[in-house]
Enzyme design. Structure first.
Site, mmCIF file in Angstrom:
data_model
loop_
_atom_site.group_PDB
_atom_site.id
_atom_site.type_symbol
_atom_site.label_atom_id
_atom_site.label_comp_id
_atom_site.label_asym_id
_atom_site.label_seq_id
_atom_site.Cartn_x
_atom_site.Cartn_y
_atom_site.Cartn_z
ATOM 1 N N GLU A 1 66.967 73.240 24.295
ATOM 2 C CA GLU A 1 66.696 73.523 23.406
ATOM 3 C C GLU A 1 65.229 74.409 23.696
ATOM 4 O O GLU A 1 64.638 73.301 24.382
ATOM 5 C CB GLU A 1 66.499 72.995 22.099
ATOM 6 C CG GLU A 1 65.332 73.672 20.127
ATOM 7 C CD GLU A 1 65.217 72.885 19.736
ATOM 8 O OE1 GLU A 1 65.312 71.381 19.855
ATOM 9 O OE2 GLU A 1 65.711 72.654 18.524
ATOM 10 N N LYS B 1 69.605 78.020 14.797
ATOM 11 C CA LYS B 1 69.409 76.441 14.135
ATOM 12 C C LYS B 1 69.111 76.599 12.587
ATOM 13 O O LYS B 1 68.193 77.317 11.775
ATOM 14 C CB LYS B 1 68.338 75.912 14.800
ATOM 15 C CG LYS B 1 68.647 74.439 14.310
ATOM 16 C CD LYS B 1 67.001 73.591 14.758
ATOM 17 C CE LYS B 1 67.108 71.965 14.967
ATOM 18 N NZ LYS B 1 65.990 71.674 15.971
ATOM 19 N N CYS C 1 70.253 70.778 18.520
ATOM 20 C CA CYS C 1 69.881 70.177 18.446
ATOM 21 C C CYS C 1 70.003 68.730 16.753
ATOM 22 O O CYS C 1 71.259 68.515 16.059
ATOM 23 C CB CYS C 1 68.294 69.621 18.172
ATOM 24 S SG CYS C 1 67.421 68.513 18.455
#
Lengths: 260, 260
Positions: free
Chosen positions: B42, B110, B144
């Site tokens: 990330e 995300k 994540c």
């Protein structure tokens, strides 16, 4: 906060009296240990591997089998959750009855049947969100394969369940330890709830069971666990406040997007 | 079937050139190992802990940063997935760009931001189902915290993803090993897919990272895994047919009820 017990047992296939006697013994131990609730495996009252006898033994919730379970619960002043084949007219469900401290029995019907054996014996129920209040806590109910679907546990957690009780009949096999240990712990952690997974041990004519029953905490640790073969009683304290630190760091239910 | 690589690296916060150089080295190793795809963590291009510099360094997908990543991929004839801060007008997303073998870069943004740090720097995107076809396989993308929600992985698996690639920045802490090892394995198993989880190692001014990157197989086993601190490249073969036995026994996607 309350203490719960979980019986990992070797059921006698087709012998309801023998299985009720085993559960009565566990109920006595549960009360002696100061616990208020006992969880028994899937189809504990008939045995999971009773095969064709299951349809014959199936009874409605107000039948003699659940009546006997209620009498055991009343005798020891505890609640009991145990699996049984439930007759509803021409339909038989793979169900679990929660009896003892909430008036009439509360029944949960398994929604996700596994394999040809179960599909030949039972009708699947619609996924549901059965939650029982007991000792000031909210307990969600699932059976076996249901808990392997994260959606089923999430639905109960979103509805406020602080613990999910899971009678199961997990056979021994390649993936049994992964499911009983890793997956059950992750189900607890990803919802920050307790999870009690009560399996059979030993074997009947059709199946050998994996044992490995456990009570998992919201932080993914194991509060109590059985090995693969022992006929035993596990006991753990269900106290959400003891895991407030984990809940503060792992805020899944708060952070989950509405779209999910 | 294809081989993929995953770089667990110590990014230099705020130094895009240094991070591109590290990724270029990993890309060379990836090609030398006969792998066709490299996954980096990330925000690998800026470092996760670059703080306020992230807004200044953020670029659109057609900016110089992703252009440089595309050049590295082209040089080694591989695909690369790497995290970067994406500028879209006044908005900055925590994104990952898949470059190299599919024409223009494919970008995933995300959806589930974790904690005050991320929420101050980024806008959350709507949960989406970005799937890239590469080497004849379908790869889903998440970042994540997204992967800790079973719903996000399920959505990709239902859409046909055979593997999910997850750039991450998991900090060291009480639950890091549980997430990086147990939860990632369960996400793979419960969908019968591969899952590549590429974390940072080392520390920057703001965070210490947990390492523990892994590539999980559909049966929940670990095909390759890094320890907590090593700067290293993991390689594994993504071959769904090698796990047909597990898929035949663990039929979650087939058995899942439509209501879920």
């Amino acid at each position: 906060m309350t203490r719960i017990a979980l019986v990992q047992m070797q059921a006698k296939a087709g012998d309801v009296s023998a299985n009720l006697a085993r559960i009565a013994g566990a109920a006595r131990q549960t009360a002696e240990a100061g616990a208020s609730l006992l969880v028994a495996p899937e189809l504990a009252l008939t045995g999971y591997g009773a095969g064709d006898a299951i349809a014959r033994l199936a009874e409605p919730t107000d039948g003699a089998m659940i009546g006997a379970l209620e009498a055991i619960a009343a005798q020891h002043d505890i609640a009991i959750l145990a699996g049984f084949p439930e007759r509803a007219g021409a339909t038989v469900y793979n169900s679990a009855a929660f009896v003892g401290t909430v008036g009439h029995a509360t029944v949960y019907r398994k929604s996700h049947l596994y394999g040809d054996y179960e599909r030949a014996l039972f009708a699947p129920a619609r996924p549901s969100g059965v939650i029982v209040e007991h000792a000031g806590l909210k307990f969600g109910l699932l059976i076996c394969y249901d808990v392997e679907f994260p959606e089923n546990v999430r639905r109960l957690a979103k509805a406020g369940a602080q613990a999910v009780l899971v009678p199961t009949a997990l056979p021994a096999g390649d993936h049994a330890a992964f499911i009983a240990r890793q997956m059950i712990a992750v189900r607890a952690f990803e919802n920050q709830i307790f999870l009690a997974y009560a399996n059979h041990c030993g074997a009947d004519a059709l199946f050998t069971y994996a044992g490995l029953s456990q009570i998992a905490a919201p932080d993914g640790t194991m509060l109590a666990g059985a090995d693969a073969v022992e006929d035993t009683l596990l006991i753990a304290t269900i106290d959400p406040s003891a895991f407030a630190g984990s809940a503060a760091q792992n805020t899944y239910l708060r952070d989950m997007r509405d779209e999910l």
